[in-house]
Design an enzyme around this catalytic site. Structure first.
Site, short mmCIF file in Angstrom:
data_model
loop_
_atom_site.label_atom_id
_atom_site.label_comp_id
_atom_site.label_asym_id
_atom_site.label_seq_id
_atom_site.Cartn_x
_atom_site.Cartn_y
_atom_site.Cartn_z
N LYS A 44 0.82 -1.21 0.00
CA LYS A 44 0.00 0.00 0.00
C LYS A 44 0.86 1.26 0.00
O LYS A 44 2.04 1.24 0.32
CB LYS A 44 -0.98 -0.04 1.17
N ARG A 53 -3.16 -10.34 4.67
CA ARG A 53 -3.51 -10.42 3.24
C ARG A 53 -2.37 -9.81 2.44
O ARG A 53 -2.06 -8.63 2.60
CB ARG A 53 -4.82 -9.67 2.99
#
Length: 303
Positions: free
Chosen positions: A231, A272
């Site tokens: 991210k 994840r």
């Protein structure tokens, strides 16, 4: 020492029904079936390539495969229901038939229902049931594991909602409200998983605070899924010192593994990730380290 007496087992006692159980944090491998993913640029948009990628992730140690047909990066446009179904159903079906524990990453009850019919064992809803009022009743009938993520709106405008008094307190309170709503709708308590929603209506400093105080999310008493992989807040942390340009997404996997280890140490049920191999190693190291630190006595003080 008996298995029952091993220190640290309580960290893995919270576990949604019907999914693989491990004495460590689980690893969820991402299978994006989208043309516009921020992390892989549509490499697995073709269903056959997506299935092959999912099988490769299984071989690298993934416990769960998360198949998604809608990009949720900031500013992303939504596909139609028909297009989302076209993207995910063949992939979910083939991976489930191969024996994988498959999650479908969707905000739509229709997609979730069709994916579960095709073999999905888990629904990962980044809206926490807010995007589609039919989702919670569906999951109550299905009785399958369901991830409620912290969410404040669709990708096109979600960053405008990144306003908090105290991000950790606010996120925990809003997640608790979604858990209560799911329970009222009849979703079984042992099916619920929560996700603090890193990057969703959150700036970099919000993500870091949530990670640093992840135990407060764990204290909700539900299994916690953490999705930090590749991210942008990691890219900004690792920006080129000369140009200031963020580290490209595909070069953030080492940082992701570091986050996975720290999340595991704070009690995350599952992480994840895109790069499964490094994280699978990392969570095993974290589990072994935690076991050793729990049984090692503190040294006697010397005066």
């Amino acid at each position: 020492m008996s298995t029952a007496a091993r220190p640290g087992r309580a960290a893995f006692a919270l576990h949604p029904r019907g999914l693989p159980r491990r004495d460590r944090t689980l690893v969820m491998g991402v299978v994006n079936v989208t043309p516009d993913s921020f992390s892989d640029g549509g490499r697995w948009f073709d269903p056959a390539r997506a299935v092959a990628h999912g099988l490769a992730l299984l071989g690298e140690g993934a416990d769960i495969l998360d198949v998604g047909g809608e990009s949720t990066r900031p500013g992303a446009a939504r596909p139609t229901v028909e297009e989302e179904l076209r993207r995910v159903l063949p992939v979910v079906g083939e991976l489930a038939a191969a024996g994988a524990a498959v999650s479908v990453d969707t905000m739509r009850a229709e997609v979730a229902a069709r994916a579960m019919e095709a073999g999905a064992a888990l629904v990962n809803d980044v809206s926490g049931g807010l995007a589609d009022p039919a989702m919670l009743p569906l999951m109550a009938r299905a009785g399958k594991p369901y991830v409620l993520m912290h969410w404040r709106g669709h990708s096109a405008g979600m960053q405008a909602n990144a306003v908090y008094d105290d991000v950790v307190t606010d996120v925990v309170d809003e997640l608790r409200a979604r858990v209560d709503a799911a329970l009222r709708a009849g979703v079984p308590a042992d099916c619920l998983v929560v996700d603090p929603g890193l990057g969703f209506a959150k700036h970099a400093e919000h993500n870091w605070r949530l990670l640093g105080r992840l135990r407060e999310v764990v204290a909700l008493g539900r299994p916690v899924l953490v999705g930090a992989a590749r991210k942008s807040f990691l890219g900004h942390l690792l920006a080129d010192p000369e140009t200031g340009r963020p580290r490209p997404a595909h070069l953030r996997d080492a940082a992701t593994s570091a986050v996975s280890v720290l999340a595991a140490a704070q009690g995350a049920w599952c992480v994840r990730v895109h790069d499964v191999a490094s994280t699978a190693d990392a969570v095993r190291v974290a589990a072994r380290w935690g076991l050793e630190s729990a049984v090692s006595p503190l040294p006697a003080p010397r005066f």
